[in-house]
Design a protein around this motif. Structure first.
Motif, PDB file in Angstrom:
ATOM      1  N   ILE A 154      -9.205  -6.366   0.805  1.00 26.51           N
ATOM      2  CA  ILE A 154      -9.818  -6.947   2.000  1.00 26.51           C
ATOM      3  C   ILE A 154      -8.815  -7.773   2.794  1.00 26.51           C
ATOM      4  CG2 ILE A 154     -11.486  -8.694   2.749  1.00 26.51           C
ATOM      5  CD1 ILE A 154     -13.383  -7.669   0.668  1.00 26.51           C
ATOM      6  N   GLN A 155      -7.865  -8.388   2.120  1.00 22.20           N
ATOM      7  CA  GLN A 155      -6.888  -9.233   2.799  1.00 22.20           C
ATOM      8  C   GLN A 155      -5.792  -8.434   3.503  1.00 22.20           C
ATOM      9  OE1 GLN A 155      -5.532 -12.491   0.214  1.00 22.20           O
ATOM     10  NE2 GLN A 155      -7.264 -12.070  -1.139  1.00 22.20           N
ATOM     11  N   GLY A 156      -5.697  -7.149   3.225  1.00 23.31           N
ATOM     12  CA  GLY A 156      -4.649  -6.338   3.838  1.00 23.31           C
ATOM     13  C   GLY A 156      -5.065  -5.799   5.192  1.00 23.31           C
ATOM     14  N   THR A 157      -4.156  -5.845   6.146  1.00 25.05           N
ATOM     15  CA  THR A 157      -4.494  -5.413   7.512  1.00 25.05           C
ATOM     16  C   THR A 157      -4.779  -3.911   7.563  1.00 25.05           C
ATOM     17  OG1 THR A 157      -2.122  -5.148   7.980  1.00 25.05           O
ATOM     18  CG2 THR A 157      -3.152  -7.254   8.563  1.00 25.05           C
ATOM     19  N   ARG A 158      -4.074  -3.118   6.774  1.00 19.67           N
ATOM     20  CA  ARG A 158      -4.293  -1.669   6.794  1.00 19.67           C
ATOM     21  C   ARG A 158      -5.662  -1.314   6.210  1.00 19.67           C
ATOM     22  NH1 ARG A 158      -1.240  -2.231  10.009  1.00 19.67           N
ATOM     23  NH2 ARG A 158       0.940  -1.582  10.141  1.00 19.67           N
ATOM     24  N   TRP A 159      -6.132  -2.086   5.257  1.00 12.81           N
ATOM     25  CA  TRP A 159      -7.477  -1.857   4.738  1.00 12.81           C
ATOM     26  C   TRP A 159      -8.519  -2.355   5.729  1.00 12.81           C
ATOM     27  CZ3 TRP A 159      -8.294   1.106   0.595  1.00 12.81           C
ATOM     28  CH2 TRP A 159      -7.228   1.312  -0.291  1.00 12.81           C
ATOM     29  N   GLN A 160      -8.183  -3.385   6.494  1.00 13.07           N
ATOM     30  CA  GLN A 160      -9.131  -3.899   7.468  1.00 13.07           C
ATOM     31  C   GLN A 160      -9.325  -2.945   8.645  1.00 13.07           C
ATOM     32  OE1 GLN A 160      -7.684  -7.769   8.584  1.00 13.07           O
ATOM     33  NE2 GLN A 160      -7.969  -8.650   6.536  1.00 13.07           N
ATOM     34  N   ASP A 161      -8.249  -2.291   9.071  1.00 17.10           N
ATOM     35  CA  ASP A 161      -8.397  -1.362  10.206  1.00 17.10           C
ATOM     36  C   ASP A 161      -8.722   0.066   9.769  1.00 17.10           C
ATOM     37  OD1 ASP A 161      -5.996  -0.222   9.333  1.00 17.10           O
ATOM     38  OD2 ASP A 161      -4.782  -1.376  10.735  1.00 17.10           O
ATOM     39  N   GLY A 162      -8.876   0.289   8.453  1.00 15.21           N
ATOM     40  CA  GLY A 162      -9.327   1.592   7.973  1.00 15.21           C
ATOM     41  C   GLY A 162      -8.281   2.669   7.903  1.00 15.21           C
ATOM     42  N   THR A 163      -7.002   2.313   7.853  1.00 10.94           N
ATOM     43  CA  THR A 163      -5.939   3.329   7.823  1.00 10.94           C
ATOM     44  C   THR A 163      -5.122   3.314   6.533  1.00 10.94           C
ATOM     45  OG1 THR A 163      -4.346   1.831   8.872  1.00 10.94           O
ATOM     46  CG2 THR A 163      -5.726   3.196  10.326  1.00 10.94           C
ATOM     47  N   ALA A 164      -5.507   2.519   5.553  1.00 11.98           N
ATOM     48  CA  ALA A 164      -4.669   2.352   4.363  1.00 11.98           C
ATOM     49  C   ALA A 164      -4.459   3.656   3.614  1.00 11.98           C
ATOM     50  CB  ALA A 164      -5.304   1.306   3.436  1.00 11.98           C
ATOM     51  N   LEU A 165      -5.484   4.494   3.529  1.00 16.41           N
ATOM     52  CA  LEU A 165      -5.364   5.731   2.758  1.00 16.41           C
ATOM     53  C   LEU A 165      -4.377   6.716   3.390  1.00 16.41           C
ATOM     54  CD1 LEU A 165      -6.482   7.288   0.306  1.00 16.41           C
ATOM     55  CD2 LEU A 165      -8.200   8.271   1.835  1.00 16.41           C
ATOM     56  N   TYR A 166      -4.130   6.574   4.679  1.00 21.13           N
ATOM     57  CA  TYR A 166      -3.263   7.521   5.376  1.00 21.13           C
ATOM     58  C   TYR A 166      -1.837   7.496   4.826  1.00 21.13           C
ATOM     59  CZ  TYR A 166      -0.439   9.503   9.150  1.00 21.13           C
ATOM     60  OH  TYR A 166       0.464  10.230   9.879  1.00 21.13           O
TER      61      TYR A 166
END
Length: 426
Positions: free
Chosen positions: A274-286
């Motif tokens: 939750i604290q990561g920006t990529r998880w917050q904007d929904g692109t972390a899995l990419y």
């Protein structure tokens, strides 16, 4: 009239004393979660066995004399952290091969449930020895196996789906016919052989600088001797009852620790995400889908990465499931739904990111929350399929009669354990 072994008149349910007595009765009279603990035993031993087999051609580079983490470096590190590893007892190739073979054999025997108490200790020794020798070889799955290998020593994980349970059922059948149980030779031999080894290791300082490991091993060795003596000379006496109560308490407490450990893993993973920006904007899995190291199937990874909607749903879904899971344990239906989602998530990680052993370890840990009804049904299907295959080869009894005999054997084990479930309160 008796309820679960307690006199309902002596311990009335509505009163606080009655509830406390029933709670103590429950945790002392039986080892809870027999099917869940069996799945944990099978899952983690199978995971480590397959890992050792896959890395067998590379074992010298990973943990042995040809590895980048050389003997002197390992000796210096272990001298500082006091970790346990029998690989530091000698730098010879023969000793390394012996330890690696012991880890393989103990994992295989623990998986099938042969002499599970002893094999769980040898399995723990093998896991700790290899992992502590080269701590930089592995991933998060190794940490889970490391912890579970220690926890398994304290559980009664062979109550079902094991060769030990089959042997207990046969002895119960013999006792019902008025016959003496089959003489146990392998158990006393293993106990007599491992005792001097443990003594030499303790005197030579080969158990690391921690206090808990020598204490655990000696308590386990003495306890197994006392258990055998009680079963041999006073199977219905108070010493046997007390040992049974202590074993049940250790098992049930460890099962609670395992469940708490799994919840802690998911909670910390979810809240860190939750604290990561990529998880917050929904692109972390990419991003992992575009790394060559984590793309064993580039075509499949490319298809998923090309869809922004799929990436966003999977990213947010991962965080949601991990954060929410510990809060759903008191709602069975929601917990089961999230459990299926997490198992599917780890299966996807195994395929998409090429981390099969990490996924197997986490799925095995998740199994502690699987419903007993489902596990019993699954075990029945496996037993029925096996009996059908064997009956066709033998040309003897039909599948229905084989299944009935298998169910009768499991019922006999349950009845035997229920009869031996003496407690301190009833």
């Amino acid at each position: 009239m008796r309820d679960g072994g307690l006199d309902s008149g002596r311990f009335p349910g509505p009163t606080p004393v009655g509830k406390l007595a029933r709670g103590i009765q429950r945790v002392t009279s039986a080892a809870l979660g027999p099917y869940q603990s069996a799945v944990i035993r099978i899952g983690f031993s199978a995971t480590y066995l397959l890992f050792l087999l896959r890395e067998f051609p590379h074992r010298h580079e990973m943990y042995g004399p040809d590895g980048p983490w050389q003997w002197g470096m390992a000796e210096q590190l272990i001298g500082n952290n006091g970790a346990f590893t029998v690989l530091m007892w000698s730098d010879g190739t023969v000793w390394f091969e012996s330890v690696y073979a012991l880890a393989l054999v103990s994992a295989a025997l623990l998986m099938v449930g042969w002499r599970s108490r002893t094999m769980s200790v040898l399995f723990m020794a093998g896991v700790l020895s290899l992992q502590n020798r080269s701590i930089f070889m592995g991933d998060g799955g190794d940490n889970v196996i490391h912890l579970m290998a220690i926890y398994l020593v304290l559980t009664r994980c062979a109550q079902v789906w094991s060769l030990d349970a089959r042997r207990a059922a046969r002895n119960a059948a013999r006792a019902a016919d008025g016959l003496a149980p089959v003489r146990d030779v392998a158990g006393p031999v293993l106990w007599a052989v491992l005792g001097p080894v443990l003594l030499v290791a303790t005197l030579m300082g080969g158990l690391g600088d921690t206090y808990w490991l020598p204490v655990l091993l000696w308590v386990f060795w003495v306890g197994n001797g006392a258990w055998w003596a009680a079963n041999r000379f006073a199977p219905d006496g108070e010493p046997r009852s007390l040992l049974d109560v202590l074993a049940n308490l250790a098992h049930n407490a460890t099962l609670v620790v395992i469940m708490a450990e799994v919840c802690l893993i998911y909670a910390t993973a979810g809240w860190y995400k939750i604290q990561g920006t990529r998880w917050q904007d929904g692109t972390a899995l990419y991003y992992p889908l575009k790394l060559d190291y984590f793309t064993p199937w580039p075509g499949l990874s490319g298809i998923l990465a090309s869809s922004g909607l799929v990436v966003m749903v999977l990213t947010y879904g991962t965080v949601l499931v991990q954060v929410a899971f510990p809060f759903t344990l008191f709602n069975r239906r929601v917990k089961n739904v999230l459990l299926v989602a997490m198992i599917g998530e780890h299966a996807g990680i195994a395929v998409l990111l090429g981390l099969p052993f990490f996924s197997m370890a986490m799925i095995a840990a998740d199994a502690v929350f699987l419903p007993t009804v489902f596990l019993v049904w699954l075990g029945g299907r496996v037993t029925l399929t096996r009996e059908r295959l064997f009956s066709r080869r033998r040309g003897g009894h039909g599948p229905a009669s084989d299944r009935e005999r298998a169910e009768e054997g499991e019922g006999e084990v349950s009845r035997q354990r229920g009869g031996a479930g003496h407690t301190l309160v009833g």
